[in-house]
Design an enzyme around this catalytic site. Structure first.
Site, PDB file in Angstrom:
ATOM      1  N   GLN A   1       0.507  -0.928  -0.008  1.00 55.02           N
ATOM      2  CA  GLN A   1       0.230   0.082  -0.616  1.00 55.02           C
ATOM      3  C   GLN A   1       1.210   1.011  -0.244  1.00 55.02           C
ATOM      4  OE1 GLN A   1      -2.795   1.724  -0.543  1.00 55.02           O
ATOM      5  NE2 GLN A   1      -3.278   2.864   0.838  1.00 55.02           N
ATOM      6  N   TRP A   2       1.550   1.198   0.632  1.00 54.63           N
ATOM      7  CA  TRP A   2       2.812   2.513   0.615  1.00 54.63           C
ATOM      8  C   TRP A   2       2.478   3.197   0.954  1.00 54.63           C
ATOM      9  CZ3 TRP A   2       3.602   6.673  -2.081  1.00 54.63           C
ATOM     10  CH2 TRP A   2       2.957   6.563  -3.833  1.00 54.63           C
ATOM     11  N   ASP A   3       0.789   4.519   1.214  1.00 54.15           N
ATOM     12  CA  ASP A   3       0.383   5.308   1.685  1.00 54.15           C
ATOM     13  C   ASP A   3      -0.765   5.579   2.648  1.00 54.15           C
ATOM     14  OD1 ASP A   3      -0.146   8.290   0.361  1.00 54.15           O
ATOM     15  OD2 ASP A   3      -1.145   7.660  -0.563  1.00 54.15           O
ATOM     16  N   LEU A   4      -0.323   4.694   3.764  1.00 53.22           N
ATOM     17  CA  LEU A   4      -1.297   4.645   4.504  1.00 53.22           C
ATOM     18  C   LEU A   4      -1.016   6.063   5.095  1.00 53.22           C
ATOM     19  CD1 LEU A   4      -0.237   0.824   5.756  1.00 53.22           C
ATOM     20  CD2 LEU A   4      -2.688   1.464   4.659  1.00 53.22           C
TER      21      LEU A   4
ATOM     22  N   ASN B   1      -6.998   8.470   4.196  1.00 53.09           N
ATOM     23  CA  ASN B   1      -7.485   7.479   3.517  1.00 53.09           C
ATOM     24  C   ASN B   1      -8.192   5.268   3.444  1.00 53.09           C
ATOM     25  OD1 ASN B   1      -6.366   8.133   0.903  1.00 53.09           O
ATOM     26  ND2 ASN B   1      -4.028   6.861   0.912  1.00 53.09           N
TER      27      ASN B   1
END
Length: 103
Positions: free
Chosen positions: A18-21, A25
């Protein structure tokens, strides 16, 4: 946090990072005390193979591990983001401050 961890675990089990938690979101599915959480922003996520390093970065650096910013990371970056997310949930602010993404 348990539902968020479960969602990230599922993503990792199918090779998705995911790397954009971040808080923006993660939303409740409805306005109700028994509402479940839903994770959004998966368009930023990436699939990765075993032992593959990823290089893409366009996220929010407050919740992103330094390896993502430098351009060489794997699914462990989500664990860092989960820690920052939990900290923000408990304290209502990020654990560090910077004047810019570079500092």
């Amino acid at each position: 946090m348990k539902e968020i961890l479960s969602a990230v675990n599922h993503c990792h089990s199918v090779g998705m990072v995911q790397w954009d938690l971040r808080p923006e979101n993660i939303l409740f599915e409805k306005d109700s005390p028994d509402a479940r959480l839903k994770m959004f922003g998966l368009k930023q996520s990436q699939l990765k193979g075993p032992n593959e390093k990823l290089t893409k970065f366009t996220g929010n650096s407050y919740f992103t591990v330094p390896e993502v910013i430098s351009g060489s990371y794997d699914n462990k970056c989500d664990i860092w983001s989960l820690g920052i997310l939990l900290y923000v949930m408990l304290c209502c602010w990020v654990p560090y401050k910077a004047k810019s993404e570079q500092s």
